[in-house]
Design a protein around this motif. Structure first.
Motif, PDB file in Angstrom:
ATOM      1  N   ALA A 105       0.291  -3.374   1.295  1.00  0.00           N
ATOM      2  CA  ALA A 105      -0.593  -4.062   0.351  1.00  0.00           C
ATOM      3  C   ALA A 105      -1.985  -4.222   0.941  1.00  0.00           C
ATOM      4  O   ALA A 105      -2.999  -4.008   0.249  1.00  0.00           O
ATOM      5  CB  ALA A 105      -0.011  -5.428  -0.019  1.00  0.00           C
ATOM      6  N   LEU A 106      -2.067  -4.575   2.214  1.00  0.00           N
ATOM      7  CA  LEU A 106      -3.373  -4.723   2.853  1.00  0.00           C
ATOM      8  C   LEU A 106      -4.037  -3.365   3.064  1.00  0.00           C
ATOM      9  O   LEU A 106      -5.268  -3.250   2.995  1.00  0.00           O
ATOM     10  CB  LEU A 106      -3.224  -5.469   4.188  1.00  0.00           C
ATOM     11  N   ALA A 107      -3.229  -2.328   3.309  1.00  0.00           N
ATOM     12  CA  ALA A 107      -3.790  -0.976   3.402  1.00  0.00           C
ATOM     13  C   ALA A 107      -4.376  -0.560   2.055  1.00  0.00           C
ATOM     14  O   ALA A 107      -5.461   0.040   1.987  1.00  0.00           O
ATOM     15  CB  ALA A 107      -2.712   0.015   3.835  1.00  0.00           C
ATOM     16  N   PHE A 108      -3.670  -0.890   0.970  1.00  0.00           N
ATOM     17  CA  PHE A 108      -4.212  -0.629  -0.365  1.00  0.00           C
ATOM     18  C   PHE A 108      -5.510  -1.395  -0.571  1.00  0.00           C
ATOM     19  O   PHE A 108      -6.478  -0.870  -1.143  1.00  0.00           O
ATOM     20  CB  PHE A 108      -3.198  -1.041  -1.434  1.00  0.00           C
ATOM     21  N   ASP A 109      -5.550  -2.639  -0.116  1.00  0.00           N
ATOM     22  CA  ASP A 109      -6.739  -3.470  -0.238  1.00  0.00           C
ATOM     23  C   ASP A 109      -7.932  -2.800   0.446  1.00  0.00           C
ATOM     24  O   ASP A 109      -9.050  -2.777  -0.090  1.00  0.00           O
ATOM     25  CB  ASP A 109      -6.464  -4.828   0.412  1.00  0.00           C
ATOM     26  N   TYR A 110      -7.686  -2.231   1.623  1.00  0.00           N
ATOM     27  CA  TYR A 110      -8.754  -1.543   2.368  1.00  0.00           C
ATOM     28  C   TYR A 110      -9.240  -0.307   1.612  1.00  0.00           C
ATOM     29  O   TYR A 110     -10.449  -0.095   1.456  1.00  0.00           O
ATOM     30  CB  TYR A 110      -8.256  -1.161   3.756  1.00  0.00           C
ATOM     31  N   THR A 111      -8.292   0.515   1.126  1.00  0.00           N
ATOM     32  CA  THR A 111      -8.708   1.707   0.375  1.00  0.00           C
ATOM     33  C   THR A 111      -9.405   1.304  -0.923  1.00  0.00           C
ATOM     34  O   THR A 111     -10.324   1.986  -1.376  1.00  0.00           O
ATOM     35  CB  THR A 111      -7.507   2.617   0.042  1.00  0.00           C
ATOM     36  N   ASN A 112      -8.961   0.197  -1.512  1.00  0.00           N
ATOM     37  CA  ASN A 112      -9.622  -0.318  -2.704  1.00  0.00           C
ATOM     38  C   ASN A 112     -11.078  -0.655  -2.386  1.00  0.00           C
ATOM     39  O   ASN A 112     -11.980  -0.378  -3.171  1.00  0.00           O
ATOM     40  CB  ASN A 112      -8.876  -1.572  -3.178  1.00  0.00           C
TER      41      ASN A 112
ATOM     42  N   ALA B  52      -0.154   3.956  -5.324  1.00  0.00           N
ATOM     43  CA  ALA B  52      -1.546   3.593  -5.628  1.00  0.00           C
ATOM     44  C   ALA B  52      -2.484   4.053  -4.516  1.00  0.00           C
ATOM     45  O   ALA B  52      -3.587   4.549  -4.777  1.00  0.00           O
ATOM     46  CB  ALA B  52      -1.657   2.084  -5.824  1.00  0.00           C
ATOM     47  N   ILE B  53      -2.066   3.882  -3.261  1.00  0.00           N
ATOM     48  CA  ILE B  53      -2.893   4.322  -2.130  1.00  0.00           C
ATOM     49  C   ILE B  53      -3.120   5.833  -2.200  1.00  0.00           C
ATOM     50  O   ILE B  53      -4.243   6.326  -2.012  1.00  0.00           O
ATOM     51  CB  ILE B  53      -2.228   3.945  -0.795  1.00  0.00           C
ATOM     52  N   ALA B  54      -2.043   6.572  -2.470  1.00  0.00           N
ATOM     53  CA  ALA B  54      -2.160   8.035  -2.528  1.00  0.00           C
ATOM     54  C   ALA B  54      -3.149   8.459  -3.607  1.00  0.00           C
ATOM     55  O   ALA B  54      -4.001   9.341  -3.386  1.00  0.00           O
ATOM     56  CB  ALA B  54      -0.785   8.658  -2.790  1.00  0.00           C
ATOM     57  N   TRP B  55      -3.072   7.833  -4.779  1.00  0.00           N
ATOM     58  CA  TRP B  55      -3.986   8.208  -5.856  1.00  0.00           C
ATOM     59  C   TRP B  55      -5.422   7.798  -5.524  1.00  0.00           C
ATOM     60  O   TRP B  55      -6.367   8.523  -5.838  1.00  0.00           O
ATOM     61  CB  TRP B  55      -3.545   7.595  -7.173  1.00  0.00           C
TER      62      TRP B  55
END
Length: 335
Positions: free
Chosen positions: A15-22, A91-94
């Motif tokens: 989730a935090l990795a997604f936050d960073y990519t976001n 989500a991260i991949a996309w």
């Protein structure tokens, strides 16, 4: 450590990795117009956006509760954490795919699509389609329409109010004004996008049995989500910044101010009043299109805009498909 704790920590990590990519994927939302009009230098704009995202995250509790409790019903036990894990990875991949091609797609809809895709394959998982329609799909259609319309109207008002002004003085004045509008946009982005990560973390804590209230957001969740989004924003997403700031339309300071003002207003209203998780990408991009259309319709590079809209349409199903495949791979680890 217990299997439940390991699973919860794994979900929080992704989730935090997604936050960073976001952050680096959507940095363009907050700063592209200010950079393209030279109102702010790139690094100053990124720093301003990072601070604004950090501040805005602390006002996004309503959006976080919608994400954590309103879109899917997860299976019971540790299997539910596998669903969340796979959904966030989708989500991260996309995000990474669209960042590579410089397309300003929605991280929000990538996240929602990922959660839905993984839930569809999970035994006992239920997608709340009515809520998906009301809180995701309907705003996905309406927010660009509202952004485009309000951007067009506000720009017309600016052109009329300053019709006798000297262009040089007007540009200098609106460059200063863009500092405020860019800051407002950054805070609005934090309200929306950091809140979505907070919702996922709270969902993991509740599902794993580490808190009893599925809507309570611990203080450390606010701070870590805000910090990761701010760090990702400061890293920058230059491919998308170039698309938003230069390829859709050539923006001047008045146009940049109008687009940012409209987009931030829409974000604030949805986060604070409706608690609706809308896409910051859709909102600012459509506002830019609306502002540009006041010059003449041909001023907007509609071929670029068409590619962006196509990315909007396929984001939800594409992230869902990636999450489905991911869930099939990780499901044995969360048995």
């Amino acid at each position: 450590m217990s299997p439940e704790l390991i699973a919860v920590l794994a979900v929080i990590a992704v989730a935090l990795a997604f936050d960073y990519t976001n952050g680096f994927h959507d940095a363009a939302n907050a700063i592209a117009t200010s950079v393209s009009t030279r109102a702010l230098t790139p690094r100053v704009a990124l720093a301003l956006a990072a601070v604004g995202n950090f501040v805005g995250a602390h006002f996004g509790a309503g959006v976080a509760k919608t994400v954590g409790d309103g879109l899917v019903t997860l299976p019971t036990g540790i299997a539910s954490l596998g669903v969340v894990f796979a959904g966030v990875l989708g989500a991260i991949a996309w995000n990474l795919i669209t960042w590579y091609f410089g397309l300003p797609s929605s991280s929000s809809h990538a996240l929602f699509g990922g959660l839905v895709g993984a839930t569809l394959l999970a035994t006992g998982g239920v997608v709340q389609w009515v809520n998906i329609g009301e809180k995701v799909l309907l705003p996905m259609v309406l927010s660009p329409i509202v952004g485009l319309t309000l951007g067009y109207l506000l720009m017309l008002a600016i052109l009329w109010l300053f019709r006798n002004g000297q262009p040089g003085k007007l540009n200098r004045g609106f460059r200063w004004a863009q500092t405020a509008s860019a800051a407002a946009m950054s805070v609005g982005h934090g309200m929306q996008d950091a809140a979505k990560t907070m919702g996922i973390v709270v969902l993991a804590l509740y599902t794993g049995g580490f808190q009893d209230d599925k809507t309570h957001i611990p203080g450390w969740v606010f701070w870590t989500s805000a910090a990761m989004l701010a760090a990702g924003t400061y890293a920058g997403g230059w491919r998308i910044i170039r698309t938003l700031g230069r390829k859709i339309i050539d923006l001047g300071p008045p146009e940049g101010f109008a687009a940012e003002t409209v987009a931030s207003s829409v974000l604030y209203f949805n986060a604070l009043v409706l608690h609706a998780p809308i896409s910051t990408t859709h909102t600012i991009t459509s506002a830019i299109m609306g502002v540009g259309a006041t010059k003449r319709l041909s001023a907007v590079r509609w071929n670029v805009a068409g590619n962006i809209v196509l990315a909007w349409i396929i984001t939800f199903p594409a992230a869902a498909l990636i999450a489905c495949v991911t869930y099939l791979l990780v499901r044995p680890l969360f048995g």
